[in-house]
Design an enzyme around this catalytic site. Structure first.
Site, short mmCIF file in Angstrom:
data_model
loop_
_atom_site.label_atom_id
_atom_site.label_comp_id
_atom_site.label_asym_id
_atom_site.label_seq_id
_atom_site.Cartn_x
_atom_site.Cartn_y
_atom_site.Cartn_z
N ASP A 84 0.84 -1.19 0.00
CA ASP A 84 0.00 0.00 0.00
C ASP A 84 0.88 1.25 0.00
O ASP A 84 1.63 1.49 0.95
CB ASP A 84 -0.91 0.02 1.24
CG ASP A 84 -1.84 1.23 1.22
OD1 ASP A 84 -2.75 1.23 0.37
OD2 ASP A 84 -1.64 2.15 2.02
N TYR A 138 3.23 9.83 0.95
CA TYR A 138 4.16 9.20 1.90
C TYR A 138 5.62 9.54 1.57
O TYR A 138 6.52 9.24 2.33
CB TYR A 138 3.97 7.68 1.94
CG TYR A 138 2.57 7.22 2.32
CD1 TYR A 138 1.68 8.10 2.94
CD2 TYR A 138 2.14 5.94 2.06
CE1 TYR A 138 0.39 7.70 3.27
CE2 TYR A 138 0.85 5.52 2.39
CZ TYR A 138 -0.01 6.41 2.99
OH TYR A 138 -1.29 6.00 3.32
N LYS A 167 -2.24 6.17 -4.26
CA LYS A 167 -3.38 7.07 -4.00
C LYS A 167 -3.12 8.47 -4.56
O LYS A 167 -2.00 8.98 -4.45
CB LYS A 167 -3.63 7.18 -2.49
CG LYS A 167 -3.69 5.84 -1.79
CD LYS A 167 -4.03 5.96 -0.33
CE LYS A 167 -3.77 4.65 0.38
NZ LYS A 167 -2.38 4.50 0.87
N HIS A 211 -7.31 9.57 -2.29
CA HIS A 211 -6.82 9.40 -0.92
C HIS A 211 -7.80 9.95 0.11
O HIS A 211 -8.04 9.34 1.16
CB HIS A 211 -5.45 10.09 -0.78
CG HIS A 211 -4.60 9.54 0.31
ND1 HIS A 211 -3.23 9.49 0.24
CD2 HIS A 211 -4.93 9.02 1.51
CE1 HIS A 211 -2.76 8.96 1.36
NE2 HIS A 211 -3.77 8.67 2.15
#
Ligand SMILES: NC(=O)c1ccc[n+]([C@@H]2O[C@H](COP(=O)([O-])OP(=O)(O)OC[C@H]3O[C@@H](n4cnc5c(N)ncnc54)[C@H](OP(=O)(O)O)[C@@H]3O)[C@@H](O)[C@H]2O)c1
Length: 457
Positions: free
Chosen positions: A187, A192, A221, A254
């Site tokens: 994921d 990130y 995302k 997201h």
């Protein structure tokens, strides 16, 4: 690039700027990057600050930097203590602002310009080069992981590795290790800020015949700054380029809330408020559908959407969302949302299944899922760890689950959940722990028109 940590920053701040033009990494944490782990860690949380040569003749570097505490709103010239970094934003002073012809900052009107590192995949993102092809003579060991069939026919593993909060070097090692252990779902997300490292690990593992691309299920995302329909393709290509993949298995919106487009992942105004955008996620969804048509992703879905928001999408969707990825653990069982999603044939993917113990905004007195006595007792009785109990709980409820770890022994033990079963009674006991406690609430955005958590579910 030169690296400095907070302490050394104080030191150099007394030296004239001319010696310091160039690129610096400065601790700067806004809530979605990587939380500071220790004083010596210069890589974690380091954001790039570019001090242009044109400023060389001006005063000391200390004049050019200001810090704002996002909670109290206080602005100060001196760097905050490491423990206070979570809520601190680095403001650029007027001397840097003059180079971008910005007038002095006025509350509510001016926005903060932060120089962020662009990935090697410059925008507009070039066509993705195919690198996810294994050597011809690969004989990859097949991993046995339970799967779920999505409403569009694609098959998703019930178990995968989360990557939020993993600094790049750790993310790369963790993904490599996870793929060796047998994980087949990763994921990821643009926000990130570690997709390049994750991509490196995936491609290395494919080259080394540890896994084949077609066995992998990679999720990414669309970040909130890419909600404008014209930017959706760019957002997706950016992730593909960073991950060095030719397609994603699943691409999610997201969050339902859009932010102002631009290089800042979280754009703030001068008062420390996130700058939202007016884009309706309905328009974003239509652009998401095009990604499937162009084969950039096999499936598309949602994350952090509430029932009414999903209903709105449902009405206009040519391609229906296959999943809604939401926070889910014994303290937030999402029973009503799950029942609704079941009716629609949408899979609930459980994020933060261990209660996100390392979330940057964690407070000392908040209850910890992994320390819960009931969970500990079930763990003791079944000869398992509390984390395994939480993961198994989701799998038995039919929720694919994505615990994050960068620790090799935890990556292994979290994966070892296939050979035990929680009894019906244990499942019921765990159900009763629900206290609607949300750890990833982004409550500072509760005024955004598309904030999802003002509704009951
Ligand atoms: N869609 C969204 O908005 C959204 C939001 C949040 C999360 N997510 C996804 O879901 C993933 C998982 O959620 P999360 O990272 O918030 O939290 P989580 O998986 O509930 O917890 C991760 C934390 O637990 C620790 N941990 C892992 N295994 C453990 C074990 N066996 N015993 C004790 N501690 C253990 C990890 O530490 P170490 O890493 O140090 O081992 C890490 O600090 C994320 O990484 C991300 O991919 C998505």
């Amino acid at each position: 690039m030169k690296k400095i940590n907070h302490n050394s920053f104080k030191l150099i701040s007394k030296i004239p700027l001319r010696q310091y033009s160039g690129e610096y990494r400065i601790f700067h944490f806004t809530g979605f990057g990587n939380p500071p782990k220790n004083e010596n860690d210069t890589e974690i949380n380091a954001k790039k600050l570019i001090i242009p040569k044109t400023l060389e003749a001006t005063s000391g570097i200390s004049d050019t930097l200001t810090y704002r505490d996002n909670v109290s709103g206080n602005v100060s010239k001196s760097p905050p203590a490491l423990k206070n970094l979570t809520n601190t934003a680095l403001l650029e002073s007027s001397s840097i602002a003059t180079t971008t012809s910005k007038p002095p900052v006025e509350c509510a009107e001016k926005t903060l310009e932060k120089k962020t590192k662009k990935s090697k995949c410059l925008r507009p993102v070039p066509r993705v080069k195919l690198v996810d092809v294994p050597p011809d003579d690969c004989n990859v060991r097949k991993a046995e992981i339970p799967t779920v069939k999505l409403r569009d026919g694609h098959v998703m593993p019930m178990f995968g590795l989360g990557t939020w909060g993993a600094p790049s070097n750790q993310a790369e090692r963790a993904v490599k290790h996870a793929l060796k252990v047998g994980y087949r779902m990763i994921d990821c997300a643009h926000v990130y800020e570690n997709e390049e490292a994750v991509g490196k690990a995936i491609n290395r593992s494919i080259e080394k015949c540890i896994v084949k691309r077609e066995e992998l299920f990679v999720i990414s995302k669309l970040w909130n700054t890419f909600h404008d329909p014209h930017l959706v393709m760019t957002g997706c290509r950016q992730s593909l380029c960073d991950l060095k993949l030719s397609y994603l298995n699943l691409y999610l919106i997201h969050w339902p809330m859009g932010y102002r487009a631009g290089d800042d992942l979280i754009p703030y105004d001068a008062c420390g408020r996130v700058i939202g955008s007016r884009v309706d996620y309905i328009e974003t969804w239509k652009a998401m559908e095009e990604l499937v048509e162009r084969r950039l992703t096999r499936s598309i879905g949602l994350s952090n959407f509430n029932k009414n928001q999903i209903e709105r999408i449902w009405k206009i969707a040519k391609i229906k969302p296959v999943v809604n990825q939401v926070e889910c653990h014994p303290y937030l069982s999402q029973k009503r949302l799950k029942a609704y999603l079941n009716k629609k044939g949408v899979v609930l993917v459980a994020y933060s299944p261990l209660g996100a113990p390392a979330r940057p905004w964690v407070k000392k007195d908040e209850p910890k899922v992994l320390d819960d006595n009931v969970i500990k007792t079930i763990a003791f009785n079944t000869g398992r760890t509390p984390a395994q109990v939480c993961i198994r709980y989701q799998i038995q409820r039919g929720n694919p689950v994505i615990p994050k770890s960068v620790t090799p022994s935890r990556i292994e033990s979290n994966f070892d959940v296939a050979n035990f079963e929680l009894s019906d009674q244990e499942m019921k006991i765990l159900d009763k722990l629900d206290r609607k406690l949300r750890f990833v609430a982004l409550s500072q955005l509760s005024n955004h028109p598309h904030y999802p958590f003002n509704d009951v579910f």
